[in-house]
Design a protein around this motif. Structure first.
Motif, PDB file in Angstrom:
ATOM      1  N   THR A   1       1.054  -1.119  -0.042  1.00  0.00           N
ATOM      2  CA  THR A   1       0.080   0.044  -0.191  1.00  0.00           C
ATOM      3  C   THR A   1       0.860   1.378   0.129  1.00  0.00           C
ATOM      4  O   THR A   1       1.977   1.107   0.931  1.00  0.00           O
TER       5      THR A   1
ATOM      6  N   ASP B   1     -13.512   6.373  -4.402  1.00  0.00           N
ATOM      7  CA  ASP B   1     -13.243   5.566  -2.869  1.00  0.00           C
ATOM      8  C   ASP B   1     -12.560   7.202  -1.804  1.00  0.00           C
ATOM      9  O   ASP B   1     -11.222   6.932  -2.455  1.00  0.00           O
TER      10      ASP B   1
ATOM     11  N   SER C   1     -11.279   7.602   0.967  1.00  0.00           N
ATOM     12  CA  SER C   1     -10.633   6.436   2.021  1.00  0.00           C
ATOM     13  C   SER C   1      -9.135   6.256   1.436  1.00  0.00           C
ATOM     14  O   SER C   1      -8.119   5.539   2.452  1.00  0.00           O
ATOM     15  N   ASP C   2      -9.519   6.204  -0.336  1.00  0.00           N
ATOM     16  CA  ASP C   2      -8.561   5.341  -0.724  1.00  0.00           C
ATOM     17  C   ASP C   2      -7.718   6.201  -1.477  1.00  0.00           C
ATOM     18  O   ASP C   2      -8.198   6.296  -2.232  1.00  0.00           O
TER      19      ASP C   2
ATOM     20  N   SER D   1      -7.556   5.414  -5.499  1.00  0.00           N
ATOM     21  CA  SER D   1      -8.624   5.878  -5.618  1.00  0.00           C
ATOM     22  C   SER D   1      -8.577   7.258  -6.317  1.00  0.00           C
ATOM     23  O   SER D   1      -9.311   7.961  -7.523  1.00  0.00           O
TER      24      SER D   1
END
Lengths: 373, 299, 336
Positions: free
Chosen positions: A100, A167, A169-170, A173
């Motif tokens: 990540t 998204d 929170s990403d 994205s």
């Protein structure tokens, strides 16, 4: 109680000192979320790396030495990721990780200080490699895909109005979505909707879809990962809306979701590293066959990137001719490599120049839509 | 914004809310009797979902109708609820609240990680819409999904049944007695253990039912769905007044509606912020929840 | 009627005790500096120690509200987040020498987290028990969502490139400062009123304790200390994002506090240390680690609901007195 403490301290110190690397092997490290809620992605990467290491060792290793893989799980937590790196830092010559962006940034800062060459298979945040000499990545940057898909929407799909959902929170994205929006506006598209409609842990998209159905748009751009994408596309098609749904490389793997109905995954385009059914790409087909033989499942982009990142590391070491970190780093900076996920040309930014393949899902089957160099 | 879109969004909100309501009912029932926040409640739903998805091929292979999987899910969840209560909560009835809470958290973690280990943490899609595979009703230009109506209807029916049960039946009376004053109830000959087990069975069974509904419109689940769903439902229960059955229903629908309305009129990013702000706002002005009773502390 | 906490009974010369504690802390700090202070580059032990220090500060600060005050809080990670972001934003905006940056960042984090804690506490602490827990959970979720949505916090990507001002010595020092402060604080009159509220709120109010004020201030203090942990974290990890400060993290900290013993700072320190170090040894079992952890947690709650140490507090002077008396007993026995 005191004895316990002394024992603990001894063990901790001991394990830190023990395990300095033997001279006749090369150490590769891989750190990622192999357990926990992100484990589907972490495990995919790990499996790709393990396969690559096996193949490399079977073919004689690197510089005549066998590769030893140190895989460390961090459960997706930053503090654990750092500790994992600390644990293997003096045993490895190259690090493949992290998976990540968030944790990659943390480890990258540490690896840079420690002069450990690091290749992230899947971190897309620009900050991971920015102003760093030892840090590289095997994947696209967020902007690359967003821009490509915006151009594709305008030129190939002849869209004039688009809706973008991502998204919040990403970082991946949101990053790709923002890049798409920027390019879309530049090429004259009207961005009718720009909303963080994908929320983690909530796969009921009915509100979102009702809103979309009330809009007059030609395409929907939804750069999310395949687990959300498969559900969204299914629900979207169920609501009767047939307009093209676009995404980025996160869409690779939609068909691997258990229970997905291929008939629903139709008229979907996404930017990717490769086309899995491209029979001309023998290297890719060999990888898919080997992966399926070993793990009894189809690989997705994460596995392929992990696989390539490992081979890139090996190639760099061969180019360098020795295990000196500076030599490896220098070799990586100018490396050209043709892998499963395309051809890589690295430069001082640490980011590879790669071709993008735009893939189309037709009733669940992937077809090549366009190839960009 | 056109009227039919607004109506559709309201239906979406109610649909979502009906799952929250069903789960909140489970929370509230257990809390009312045992004064325990069963943190693992959301994970019972996850278990229900996995049970359903595995029992369908099983039932198909022995030639049973597929809708029996609902019964199976409810049964398995009820059993799980009773088991959890016997093993983990009963021994702690005399301990402090926070100990029970931590145990509940531990059970939640155990369920999540056990299922992640057994079935991988990959999401699974659930597209078996046997009962719910019905077309939409179209009234004028408004599209009403039968799924939404069905789920709301089921929730309301369940709530009414539950309320009747608690008010009219002997066991229901026993449950209310234990909730009011466990010691007095014991003196009246009520078996606390039976009542508590029964409560958990119902609560967890409701989770099993909620699982089916959840699967039908969310279409996808993984071992971790229980967490977020549980929190939202717990918020709903508290909002409505924890311990109150109609309150749980009200709270659930309110939360569902807030979510869909925020997404429609504002932006999806603000959904959590708005929902929790509503909770905080209401709790500040009516601390015992919308339909809760104020209990004064005795010295 | 519960017996008064033994550690509350003071015996022996107070000044001698303080001197003893101060000297031993100083010695420990010197040892840390000697063995770990000059390590450059990546070192596993250093990383573990700093992770431990951050966990300890989080645990003891939560123990203040949950253990000593008796109010359950489910949003502690949010205050750590505020502290982390406060430090991060300051240090990215103004560049300054390491030590100055560290302490300024720390002070800002402390104040910001404390301020937000105060603002949250005023409405929240009007509620009791489970309602308070849920409202703190709500605030925690709101803060995390805001961090993702707002622009100046960097959104989901967070903030990157924070200078690494945290060192091992500074971390251990901060742990000592925080723990020493808490021990002394709990001995003060304010501290006693906190305990009084925990034991029996109505009786405390009846004896003139300003209950709401004490609760809010305690909550704010607890938040401020969590902010310190956040500052340490931000200036060590060098990159922060909202994803770290989720509800699960708050729950993790709560579990640490309960395991160690609600009300016991020693317990919190011990549990925090064990729970940071133990996973490192159980890496072999990583697949099953969380399963083992949750089962162990259930067993411990069933067998020892008060936590490992209950309300026991470690005291260096008492330990020495204990050793002395044992020594004397042995001498007397030998003579007989």
């Amino acid at each position: 109680m005191k004895k316990f403490f002394v024992l603990v301290m001894l063990l901790v110190v001991g394990s830190a000192l023990v395990g300095c690397q033997k001279d006749d092997t090369i150490g590769f490290g891989v750190i990622g979320p192999f357990t926990g809620s992100l484990s589907s992605y972490g495990e995919a990467v790990r499996k790709g790396v393990v396969l690559a290491v096996e193949e490399i060792n079977r073919d004689g290793g690197v510089l005549g030495k066998q590769v030893v893989l140190y895989d460390e799980d961090d459960e997706g937590e930053g503090a654990q990721a750092l500790a994992a790196f600390g644990r293997i830092a003096n045993k490895i010559d190259v690090l493949i990780g992290e998976v990540t962006s968030g944790n990659s940034k943390i480890i990258a800062a540490e690896a840079e200080d420690n002069h450990t060459p690091m290749i992230s298979p899947s971190a897309t945040d620009a900050a991971v490699t920015e102003d760093r000499e030892y840090i590289f990545r095997a994947c696209f940057l967020d902007p690359d895909q967003g821009i490509a898909m915006a151009k594709f929407s305008a030129e190939d799909l002849e869209a004039t109005k688009v809706a973008v959902i991502y998204d919040t929170s990403d970082t991946y994205s949101k990053g790709v979505a923002e890049a798409y929006r920027g390019e879309a506006l530049r090429v004259g598209l009207e961005v009718v909707m720009f909303d963080g409609g994908f929320r983690p842990a909530d796969t009921d998209y009915s509100s979102l879809i009702t809103t979309l159905n009330g809009l007059d748009v030609d395409v929907v751009f939804a750069p999310v990962y395949y687990e959300q994408a498969s559900v969204f596309i299914t629900q979207f098609r169920n609501s009767g809306n047939e307009i093209p749904v676009l995404g980025a490389d996160g869409f690779d793997g939609i068909m691997t979701v258990s229970g997905v109905n291929p008939a629903k995954i139709d008229n979907v385009y996404f930017s990717n590293h490769y086309l899995a059914s491209d029979l001309d790409n023998t290297r890719l087909q060999a990888f898919i066959t080997a992966y399926q033989a070993k793990y009894e499942e189809t690989p997705n982009a994460f596995s392929a990137l992990g696989y390539d990142a490992t081979y890139i590391a090996a190639a760099a070491i061969r180019e360098a001719g020795n295990l000196d970190p500076i030599a490896i780093k220098d070799a990586l900076t100018v490396l050209t490599y043709v892998g499963v996920t395309g051809s890589f040309q690295f430069n001082e930014t640490g980011n590879p120049e790669k071709g993008i393949t735009i893939v189309k899902y037709v009733q669940g089957v992937m077809e090549k839509a366009k190839v960009l160099e | 914004m056109r009227l039919n879109t607004i109506i559709e969004q309201i239906m979406n909100g109610l649909q979502k809310g009906s799952v929250y309501a069903l789960v909140a009912l489970g929370y509230t029932m257990v809390y009312g009797i045992v004064k325990l926040i069963n943190f693992a409640h959301g994970d019972f739903i996850m278990v229900g979902a996995y049970t359903t998805i595995f029992s369908i091929p099983l039932l198909a292979s022995i030639g049973c109708p597929l809708w029996l999987s609902i019964i199976v899910a409810i049964l398995i969840c009820s059993l799980l609820g009773i088991l959890t209560e016997k093993v983990a909560y009963k021994p702690l009835r005399q301990s402090s609240r926070i100990t029970s809470l931590i145990t509940a958290i531990a059970i939640s973690l155990l369920l999540q990680n056990l299922f992640a280990k057994l079935f991988t943490s990959s999401a699974r899609m659930f597209t078996q819409v046997f009962i719910f595979d019905v077309p939409t009703i179209i009234i004028g230009t408004v599209k009403l999904h039968k799924v939404s109506i069905l789920t709301c209807a089921i929730s309301i029916v369940v709530m009414v049944c539950l309320q009747l049960f608690v008010k009219k039946t002997k066991m229901g009376k026993a449950m209310r007695a234990v909730s009011e004053n466990p010691d007095a109830a014991k003196l009246m000959g009520i078996s606390i253990n039976r009542v508590v087990s029964f409560t958990f069975a119902i609560g967890a069974g409701l989770a099993g039912l909620a699982a089916i509904i959840f699967c039908s419109y969310s279409m996808s689940f993984d071992p971790y769905v229980g967490g977020s769903l549980g929190i939202k439902a717990f918020v709903a229960a508290v909002l409505g007044g924890i311990g109150s059955i109609p309150g749980a229903m009200l709270g659930g629908f309110l939360i569902g509606l807030s979510e869909s309305m925020t997404q429609t009129f504002l932006s999806s990013e603000w959904v959590d912020i708005i929902v929790f702000s509503i909770l905080i706002f209401i709790l500040l002005f009516k601390p015992s929840g919308l339909m809760g009773k104020m209990t004064s502390e005795k010295v | 009627m519960k017996t008064p906490n033994r550690s509350m009974v003071s015996f022996g010369n107070v000044q001698k005790r303080y001197l003893l504690n101060f000297v031993s802390c100083f010695v420990l700090l010197v040892l840390v500096q000697v063995f770990m202070g000059n390590i450059h580059g990546t070192n596993y032990l250093v990383i573990l120690t700093i992770n431990c220090c951050i966990s300890i500060i989080l645990a003891v600060s939560l123990n203040l509200t949950t253990g000593c005050l008796g109010e359950m809080v489910l949003g502690h990670a949010a205050f750590m987040a505020i502290g982390a972001y406060a430090s991060a934003i300051l240090l990215k905006a103004v560049s300054m020498p390491a030590l100055l940056g560290f302490f300024l960042g720390l002070i800002l984090s402390f104040l910001m987290a404390g301020l937000i804690g105060f603002l949250v506490g005023i409405p929240a602490l009007r509620l009791k028990g489970d309602y308070l827990a849920i409202i703190t959970l709500g605030f925690g979720m709101i803060i995390k969502s805001l961090l993702e949505v707002l622009n100046f916090t960097g959104g989901a990507a967070g903030i990157d490139g924070i200078p690494r001002n945290t060192t091992v010595v500074l971390s251990v020092l901060m742990v000592m400062v925080v723990v020493a402060f808490l021990f002394t604080f709990m001995r003060s009159r304010f501290g006693r009123s906190i305990l009084a509220i925990r034991e029996n709120e109505i009786a405390a109010a009846a004896t003139g304790v300003p209950v709401t004020q004490v609760k809010v201030l305690t909550f704010a203090l607890s938040a401020a200390l969590a902010g310190i942990a956040g500052a340490l974290y931000a200036q060590y990890m060098r990159s922060i994002s909202p994803a770290t400060f989720h509800l699960d993290y708050s729950i993790e900290i709560l579990v640490i506090v309960v395991l160690g013993g609600l009300g016991s700072f020693t317990g919190s320190i011990l549990a925090a240390t064990i729970l940071v170090i133990l996973p490192e040894f159980l890496r072999v079992f990583n697949d099953y680690r969380m399963i083992i952890y949750s089962v162990a947690l259930i067993i411990i709650m069933l067998k020892k609901p008060g936590g490992i140490l209950g309300r026991f507090e470690f005291s260096l002077s008492k330990l020495l007195i204990f050793i002395k008396t044992q020594f004397f007993r042995r001498k007397v026995k030998d003579h007989e």
